[in-house]
Enzyme design. Structure first.
Site, PDB file in Angstrom:
ATOM      1  N   ASP A 246      -2.066  -1.661  -4.115  1.00 22.76           N
ATOM      2  CA  ASP A 246      -2.514  -0.490  -4.873  1.00 22.76           C
ATOM      3  C   ASP A 246      -1.400  -0.019  -5.809  1.00 22.76           C
ATOM      4  O   ASP A 246      -1.475   1.060  -6.388  1.00 22.76           O
ATOM      5  CB  ASP A 246      -2.968   0.650  -3.942  1.00 22.76           C
ATOM      6  CG  ASP A 246      -1.882   1.155  -3.010  1.00 22.76           C
ATOM      7  OD1 ASP A 246      -0.709   0.764  -3.170  1.00 22.76           O
ATOM      8  OD2 ASP A 246      -2.216   1.960  -2.105  1.00 22.76           O
TER       9      ASP A 246
ATOM     10  N   ILE B  15       0.871  -1.195   0.000  1.00 22.41           N
ATOM     11  CA  ILE B  15       0.000   0.000   0.000  1.00 22.41           C
ATOM     12  C   ILE B  15       0.903   1.238   0.000  1.00 22.41           C
ATOM     13  O   ILE B  15       1.763   1.362   0.877  1.00 22.41           O
ATOM     14  CB  ILE B  15      -0.872   0.073   1.290  1.00 22.41           C
ATOM     15  CG1 ILE B  15      -1.631  -1.234   1.534  1.00 22.41           C
ATOM     16  CG2 ILE B  15      -1.838   1.259   1.240  1.00 22.41           C
ATOM     17  CD1 ILE B  15      -2.277  -1.301   2.930  1.00 22.41           C
ATOM     18  N   HIS B  16       0.735   2.099  -0.980  1.00 24.39           N
ATOM     19  CA  HIS B  16       1.486   3.360  -0.906  1.00 24.39           C
ATOM     20  C   HIS B  16       0.794   4.515  -1.620  1.00 24.39           C
ATOM     21  O   HIS B  16       1.228   5.655  -1.536  1.00 24.39           O
ATOM     22  CB  HIS B  16       2.887   3.204  -1.518  1.00 24.39           C
ATOM     23  CG  HIS B  16       2.879   3.155  -3.013  1.00 24.39           C
ATOM     24  ND1 HIS B  16       2.626   2.011  -3.715  1.00 24.39           N
ATOM     25  CD2 HIS B  16       3.052   4.131  -3.942  1.00 24.39           C
ATOM     26  CE1 HIS B  16       2.676   2.273  -5.013  1.00 24.39           C
ATOM     27  NE2 HIS B  16       2.922   3.548  -5.190  1.00 24.39           N
ATOM     28  N   ARG B  17      -0.290   4.211  -2.342  1.00 21.46           N
ATOM     29  CA  ARG B  17      -0.944   5.210  -3.194  1.00 21.46           C
ATOM     30  C   ARG B  17      -1.492   6.357  -2.336  1.00 21.46           C
ATOM     31  O   ARG B  17      -2.103   6.110  -1.276  1.00 21.46           O
ATOM     32  CB  ARG B  17      -2.066   4.478  -3.915  1.00 21.46           C
ATOM     33  CG  ARG B  17      -2.621   5.063  -5.139  1.00 21.46           C
ATOM     34  CD  ARG B  17      -1.674   5.283  -6.237  1.00 21.46           C
ATOM     35  NE  ARG B  17      -1.025   4.115  -6.786  1.00 21.46           N
ATOM     36  CZ  ARG B  17      -0.002   4.183  -7.640  1.00 21.46           C
ATOM     37  NH1 ARG B  17       0.480   5.358  -8.010  1.00 21.46           N
ATOM     38  NH2 ARG B  17       0.548   3.090  -8.119  1.00 21.46           N
TER      39      ARG B  17
ATOM     40  N   ARG C 177       6.294   6.076   3.092  1.00 23.21           N
ATOM     41  CA  ARG C 177       5.155   6.995   3.158  1.00 23.21           C
ATOM     42  C   ARG C 177       4.023   6.386   4.010  1.00 23.21           C
ATOM     43  O   ARG C 177       3.421   7.065   4.847  1.00 23.21           O
ATOM     44  CB  ARG C 177       4.662   7.232   1.722  1.00 23.21           C
ATOM     45  CG  ARG C 177       3.341   7.873   1.646  1.00 23.21           C
ATOM     46  CD  ARG C 177       2.774   7.801   0.209  1.00 23.21           C
ATOM     47  NE  ARG C 177       1.821   8.851   0.112  1.00 23.21           N
ATOM     48  CZ  ARG C 177       1.975   9.940  -0.614  1.00 23.21           C
ATOM     49  NH1 ARG C 177       3.020  10.098  -1.376  1.00 23.21           N
ATOM     50  NH2 ARG C 177       1.060  10.860  -0.607  1.00 23.21           N
TER      51      ARG C 177
END
Ligand code: UD1
Ligand code: UDP
Length: 357
Positions: free
Chosen positions: A278, A205-207, A238
């Site tokens: 994502d 997950i990073h979006r 992030r």
């Protein structure tokens, strides 16, 4: 022929690795790699140069960690100065990051031809920073290397067509094949983390649309927690920061690990029972390694994966996520198509560039 290649973010190192390897075989071609510094942690940058044997960047601008405007502006300034000094015949940019757009803008204003690898992708969601970067880069580029027919059609719909739009397939397939063999020989990540083939789900997950939204993150984690299997989450810095800032509780069945190098990532992907992500690149890699994928977004640029039945979009809906995680939603037959070319996209890109010059 002198080519300046602009990279800055993790997926660009992986894409550039295979093209740089092919460029190195062209006599009289000099490639100068410019790293913007967008990604800077050792496990987000150096590890890829080392284990994928990418030539060391001739320049690193050290621009990272700022806002989109700060990053893009500082990158343009730094890249322009290097172009003026190096006077390249061509500039090569990859994908859809702030580094991509900065490289393209710096080049066109100096009338240096730009070649864009992974052109024509669209999510049709203008709130994504990447969508703006892609559209503007495509419209500023002189040569557009598209991975799929859909990408070519997207460009046509925006008035971009002609011989300078070349379908070459996807450089990430080249990387998956070349480094996939190396991963089998060299990665011991399963052993290090006591994991077994098909015994875990892999997630990334990073979006921005997820990490910047506490409700979406909570909902994704709720979906994860309802699943009986262990979920391995190599965490993007992030995402780690947002989890801390928002005080989010990571579910007990989610094992958070540091970001891993490409060889370890491929090993984790190949052996997962399912992938939840994502990421753009990881959606395709799930397909290359024949692992069912669920995408934690409301739309995807890689629509052919959804059409083929290899990927399903679940957004951040906890109910959809928990149902999808608990069912293997596709059979092995969905992975048989050649959606992304023949695994020699880099060869085609380099042949086209050398012939043109
Ligand atoms: C960027 C790209 C995205 C791509 C992703 C790949 C843009 C607009 N987005 O998103 O398209 O999918 O890279 O991973 O270019 N950080 C660190 N260490 C690092 C890198 C980042 O701590 O080595 C943290 C910093 O707080 C930084 C934040 O992550 O401000 C976001 O980094 P940034 O490069 O702006 O965006 P990504 O989310 O990584
Ligand atoms: N990747 C990696 N280590 C990780 C997570 C991802 O090597 O811990 C690789 C992944 O295999 C893929 C690329 O990074 O090749 C995808 O990058 P990312 O998800 O950061 O960006 P996106 O593809 O969404 O732009």
């Amino acid at each position: 022929m002198k080519i300046c290649t602009i990279v800055g973010a993790r997926p660009q190192f992986i894409k550039a690795a295979v093209v740089s390897r092919a460029l190195a075989n062209v006599p009289s071609c000099v490639e100068i790699i410019i790293h913007t510094g967008q990604h800077y942690d050792p496990n987000m940058s150096d590890i890829f140069f080392d284990e994928m044997e990418i030539p060391k960047p001739a320049y690193n601008l050290g621009v990272g960690g700022g806002t989109h405007g700060q990053n893009t502006g500082r990158m343009i300034e730094g890249i322009e100065a290097i172009f003026l000094k190096e006077q390249p015949d061509f500039v090569l940019v990859y994908g859809d990051t702030d580094s991509t757009l900065a490289g393209a803008l710096a080049a066109v204003k100096l009338h240096i031809p730009v070649a864009h690898v992974e052109a024509g992708l669209r999510s049709f969601n203008r709130k994504m920073p990447e969508e703006i970067n892609r559209v503007l880069t495509d419209h500023a580029s002189d040569i557009l290397f598209v991975p799929t027919k859909t990408a070519k059609k997207n460009l046509l719909d925006e008035g971009i067509s002609g011989e300078h739009v070349q379908i070459v397939g996807d450089v990430m397939l080249d990387a998956a094949r070349f480094y996939g063999r190396k991963a089998e020989e060299e990665s011991n990540i399963l052993k290090r983390h006591s994991l077994h083939k098909s015994g875990y789900i892999l997630a990334t997950i990073h979006r921005a649309e997820n990490t910047n939204d506490g409700d979406r993150m909570r909902s994704i984690f709720k979906g994860f927690s309802a699943c009986n299997d262990e979920i391995i989450l190599p965490i993007h810095p992030r995402t780690q920061k947002m989890i801390s800032n928002l005080g989010l509780a990571v579910p007990g069945n989610v094992r958070v690990i540091d970001p891993v190098g490409y060889l370890d990532m491929v090993a984790l992907e190949k052996n997962a029972m399912l992938i939840a992500t994502d990421s753009g690149g990881v959606q395709k890699e799930a397909y290359f390694h024949e692992v069912p994928c669920i995408t934690l977004r409301d739309e995807t640029e890689w629509v052919e994966l959804v059409d083929a039945g290899a990927n399903i979009l679940v957004g951040a809906d906890s109910e959809k996520i928990s149902v999808a995680l608990s069912s293997k939603h596709c059979g092995d037959d969905v992975f048989s198509g050649e959606l992304y070319g023949d695994g020699d996209a880099a060869g085609k890109i380099v042949s086209y560039l050398s012939a043109g010059l």
